[in-house]
Scaffold this motif. Structure first.
Motif, PDB file in Angstrom:
ATOM      1  N   TRP A   1      -9.920   3.373  -2.584  1.00 57.76           N
ATOM      2  CA  TRP A   1      -9.027   4.215  -1.776  1.00 57.76           C
ATOM      3  C   TRP A   1      -8.328   5.246  -2.656  1.00 57.76           C
ATOM      4  O   TRP A   1      -8.270   6.439  -2.328  1.00 57.76           O
ATOM      5  CB  TRP A   1      -8.034   3.309  -1.058  1.00 57.76           C
ATOM      6  CG  TRP A   1      -6.999   3.961  -0.201  1.00 57.76           C
ATOM      7  CD1 TRP A   1      -7.206   4.800   0.862  1.00 57.76           C
ATOM      8  CD2 TRP A   1      -5.578   3.800  -0.302  1.00 57.76           C
ATOM      9  NE1 TRP A   1      -6.001   5.161   1.423  1.00 57.76           N
ATOM     10  CE2 TRP A   1      -4.995   4.560   0.742  1.00 57.76           C
ATOM     11  CE3 TRP A   1      -4.754   3.070  -1.147  1.00 57.76           C
ATOM     12  CZ2 TRP A   1      -3.618   4.619   0.939  1.00 57.76           C
ATOM     13  CZ3 TRP A   1      -3.381   3.126  -0.943  1.00 57.76           C
ATOM     14  CH2 TRP A   1      -2.826   3.892   0.078  1.00 57.76           C
ATOM     15  N   LEU A   2      -7.814   4.812  -3.810  1.00 57.87           N
ATOM     16  CA  LEU A   2      -7.139   5.717  -4.738  1.00 57.87           C
ATOM     17  C   LEU A   2      -8.088   6.790  -5.267  1.00 57.87           C
ATOM     18  O   LEU A   2      -7.738   7.967  -5.321  1.00 57.87           O
ATOM     19  CB  LEU A   2      -6.553   4.927  -5.916  1.00 57.87           C
ATOM     20  CG  LEU A   2      -5.296   4.119  -5.659  1.00 57.87           C
ATOM     21  CD1 LEU A   2      -5.056   3.126  -6.789  1.00 57.87           C
ATOM     22  CD2 LEU A   2      -4.100   5.026  -5.473  1.00 57.87           C
TER      23      LEU A   2
ATOM     24  N   MET B   1      -7.142   8.795  -0.969  1.00 59.27           N
ATOM     25  CA  MET B   1      -6.238   8.116  -0.033  1.00 59.27           C
ATOM     26  C   MET B   1      -6.212   8.811   1.327  1.00 59.27           C
ATOM     27  O   MET B   1      -5.145   9.136   1.850  1.00 59.27           O
ATOM     28  CB  MET B   1      -4.831   8.023  -0.631  1.00 59.27           C
ATOM     29  CG  MET B   1      -4.779   7.252  -1.910  1.00 59.27           C
ATOM     30  SD  MET B   1      -3.198   7.399  -2.742  1.00 59.27           S
ATOM     31  CE  MET B   1      -3.180   9.134  -3.125  1.00 59.27           C
ATOM     32  N   LYS B   2      -7.383   9.040   1.896  1.00 57.40           N
ATOM     33  CA  LYS B   2      -7.487   9.732   3.191  1.00 57.40           C
ATOM     34  C   LYS B   2      -6.929   8.881   4.333  1.00 57.40           C
ATOM     35  O   LYS B   2      -6.411   9.408   5.301  1.00 57.40           O
ATOM     36  CB  LYS B   2      -8.941  10.104   3.454  1.00 57.40           C
ATOM     37  CG  LYS B   2      -9.461  11.126   2.456  1.00 57.40           C
ATOM     38  CD  LYS B   2     -10.933  11.398   2.654  1.00 57.40           C
ATOM     39  CE  LYS B   2     -11.416  12.334   1.563  1.00 57.40           C
ATOM     40  NZ  LYS B   2     -12.311  11.698   0.639  1.00 57.40           N
TER      41      LYS B   2
ATOM     42  N   SER C   1      -4.272   6.163   5.948  1.00 59.37           N
ATOM     43  CA  SER C   1      -2.853   5.845   5.752  1.00 59.37           C
ATOM     44  C   SER C   1      -2.732   4.418   5.216  1.00 59.37           C
ATOM     45  O   SER C   1      -3.669   3.621   5.287  1.00 59.37           O
ATOM     46  CB  SER C   1      -2.101   5.965   7.077  1.00 59.37           C
ATOM     47  OG  SER C   1      -2.501   4.920   7.953  1.00 59.37           O
ATOM     48  N   ALA C   2      -1.546   4.097   4.717  1.00 61.62           N
ATOM     49  CA  ALA C   2      -1.284   2.736   4.241  1.00 61.62           C
ATOM     50  C   ALA C   2      -1.438   1.746   5.387  1.00 61.62           C
ATOM     51  O   ALA C   2      -1.967   0.647   5.207  1.00 61.62           O
ATOM     52  CB  ALA C   2       0.118   2.650   3.639  1.00 61.62           C
TER      53      ALA C   2
ATOM     54  N   TYR D   1       0.794   4.000  -2.808  1.00 63.79           N
ATOM     55  CA  TYR D   1       0.703   5.416  -2.454  1.00 63.79           C
ATOM     56  C   TYR D   1       1.816   6.217  -3.127  1.00 63.79           C
ATOM     57  O   TYR D   1       1.586   7.302  -3.653  1.00 63.79           O
ATOM     58  CB  TYR D   1       0.770   5.584  -0.937  1.00 63.79           C
ATOM     59  CG  TYR D   1       0.603   7.019  -0.498  1.00 63.79           C
ATOM     60  CD1 TYR D   1      -0.662   7.558  -0.326  1.00 63.79           C
ATOM     61  CD2 TYR D   1       1.711   7.841  -0.276  1.00 63.79           C
ATOM     62  CE1 TYR D   1      -0.830   8.880   0.054  1.00 63.79           C
ATOM     63  CE2 TYR D   1       1.557   9.159   0.103  1.00 63.79           C
ATOM     64  CZ  TYR D   1       0.276   9.673   0.272  1.00 63.79           C
ATOM     65  OH  TYR D   1       0.122  10.987   0.639  1.00 63.79           O
TER      66      TYR D   1
ATOM     67  N   ILE E   1      -8.572  -1.106  -2.856  1.00 63.99           N
ATOM     68  CA  ILE E   1      -7.452  -0.214  -3.168  1.00 63.99           C
ATOM     69  C   ILE E   1      -7.854   0.789  -4.251  1.00 63.99           C
ATOM     70  O   ILE E   1      -7.525   1.981  -4.156  1.00 63.99           O
ATOM     71  CB  ILE E   1      -6.197  -1.024  -3.566  1.00 63.99           C
ATOM     72  CG1 ILE E   1      -5.670  -1.790  -2.346  1.00 63.99           C
ATOM     73  CG2 ILE E   1      -5.113  -0.119  -4.150  1.00 63.99           C
ATOM     74  CD1 ILE E   1      -4.622  -2.850  -2.652  1.00 63.99           C
TER      75      ILE E   1
ATOM     76  N   HIS F   1       0.823   6.590  -6.709  1.00 65.36           N
ATOM     77  CA  HIS F   1      -0.636   6.640  -6.791  1.00 65.36           C
ATOM     78  C   HIS F   1      -1.166   7.157  -8.114  1.00 65.36           C
ATOM     79  O   HIS F   1      -2.182   6.677  -8.591  1.00 65.36           O
ATOM     80  CB  HIS F   1      -1.238   7.417  -5.613  1.00 65.36           C
ATOM     81  CG  HIS F   1      -0.881   8.855  -5.567  1.00 65.36           C
ATOM     82  ND1 HIS F   1       0.273   9.305  -4.969  1.00 65.36           N
ATOM     83  CD2 HIS F   1      -1.520   9.942  -6.031  1.00 65.36           C
ATOM     84  CE1 HIS F   1       0.327  10.618  -5.072  1.00 65.36           C
ATOM     85  NE2 HIS F   1      -0.741  11.029  -5.721  1.00 65.36           N
TER      86      HIS F   1
ATOM     87  N   MET G   1      -5.146   1.201   6.002  1.00 69.66           N
ATOM     88  CA  MET G   1      -5.726   0.403   4.919  1.00 69.66           C
ATOM     89  C   MET G   1      -5.295  -1.059   5.019  1.00 69.66           C
ATOM     90  O   MET G   1      -6.083  -1.963   4.756  1.00 69.66           O
ATOM     91  CB  MET G   1      -5.342   0.969   3.550  1.00 69.66           C
ATOM     92  CG  MET G   1      -6.042   2.267   3.201  1.00 69.66           C
ATOM     93  SD  MET G   1      -7.855   2.159   3.280  1.00 69.66           S
ATOM     94  CE  MET G   1      -8.190   0.897   2.062  1.00 69.66           C
TER      95      MET G   1
ATOM     96  N   ARG H   1      -3.704   4.991 -10.157  1.00 66.39           N
ATOM     97  CA  ARG H   1      -5.032   5.557 -10.405  1.00 66.39           C
ATOM     98  C   ARG H   1      -5.348   5.521 -11.907  1.00 66.39           C
ATOM     99  O   ARG H   1      -6.441   5.136 -12.306  1.00 66.39           O
ATOM    100  CB  ARG H   1      -5.103   6.989  -9.876  1.00 66.39           C
ATOM    101  CG  ARG H   1      -6.511   7.572  -9.948  1.00 66.39           C
ATOM    102  CD  ARG H   1      -6.602   8.965  -9.363  1.00 66.39           C
ATOM    103  NE  ARG H   1      -6.340   8.922  -7.932  1.00 66.39           N
ATOM    104  CZ  ARG H   1      -5.586   9.797  -7.287  1.00 66.39           C
ATOM    105  NH1 ARG H   1      -5.035  10.802  -7.922  1.00 66.39           N
ATOM    106  NH2 ARG H   1      -5.388   9.705  -6.001  1.00 66.39           N
TER     107      ARG H   1
ATOM    108  N   LEU I   1       0.830  -1.210   0.000  1.00 65.54           N
ATOM    109  CA  LEU I   1       0.000   0.000   0.000  1.00 65.54           C
ATOM    110  C   LEU I   1       0.863   1.259   0.000  1.00 65.54           C
ATOM    111  O   LEU I   1       0.506   2.255  -0.639  1.00 65.54           O
ATOM    112  CB  LEU I   1      -0.965  -0.016   1.179  1.00 65.54           C
ATOM    113  CG  LEU I   1      -2.098  -1.031   1.029  1.00 65.54           C
ATOM    114  CD1 LEU I   1      -2.779  -1.285   2.358  1.00 65.54           C
ATOM    115  CD2 LEU I   1      -3.099  -0.588  -0.020  1.00 65.54           C
TER     116      LEU I   1
END
Length: 184
Positions: free
Chosen positions: A161-162, A166-167, A169-170, A97, A158, A100, A173, A104, A93
């Motif tokens: 999240w993207l 991505m509010k 953190s890894a 990130y 994921i 990203h 998540m 994305r 993750l």
């Protein structure tokens, strides 16, 4: 002299990859021309063709580079150990990130379904290798379906999240995915 050429090649390939990724934000690869990629990268067409066959070949190289990096990371962990599985997921993750924008784009409708399948295959392969250990009592077919289910769900989480900035953190998540992936 050789080092200078290698540096130029790396720069050219990086410029072409970045150009393609920028154009993929706006439209699918099937609508992107070599001319657009070259203009955006400020590289001539003959240079493009000395590195790649077409825009699909370039996209495949971008995808494969990411998959190779993921595979290298996945080889370092033992999924049968819960702490290692969580650490591996957190590492992945963090990697997502750090790249990203690429993820994305590649997971978007302008990307390629092939990329999602490559990510799924890489994860499934590594996880299935651990299910083949003698201490696992699950049948091979059940393990395969469980892995497909878990990996595809994790990828969907994921992607969400993207897409939503991505509010979390890894680390958060990784804990969320681990929790929702546990069998009932």
């Amino acid at each position: 002299m050789v080092q200078k050429l290698d540096r130029r090649k790396r720069y050219t390939r990086m410029a072409l990859k970045n150009s393609l990724m920028e154009l993929l934000k706006e439209k699918p690869v099937s609508s992107i021309t070599i001319k657009e990629i070259c203009e955006h990268a400020d590289i001539n067409r003959s240079t493009f063709y000395s590195h790649y066959a077409d825009q699909y070949d370039l996209l495949t190289h971008v995808e494969d580079e990411i998959i190779d990096e993921l595979n290298q990371a996945l080889l370092q962990y033992d999924y049968t150990q819960e702490k290692e599985a969580l650490a591996m997921l957190k590492y992945l993750l963090e990697y997502v990130y750090s790249r990203h924008e690429h993820f994305r784009i590649l997971f978007s409708e302008h990307g390629s379904k092939r990329f999602t399948h490559k990510v799924m295959y890489a994860a499934q392969t590594h996880i299935m290798n651990d299910f083949n250990e003698p201490e696992h009592r699950m049948s091979e077919i059940a393990a395969k379906y469980l892995t497909i289910y878990s990996v595809s769900g994790s990828i969907t989480v994921i992607e969400y999240w993207l897409e939503n900035g991505m509010k979390e953190s890894a680390d958060e998540m990784a804990k969320i995915i681990t929790e929702i992936s546990k069998p009932c």
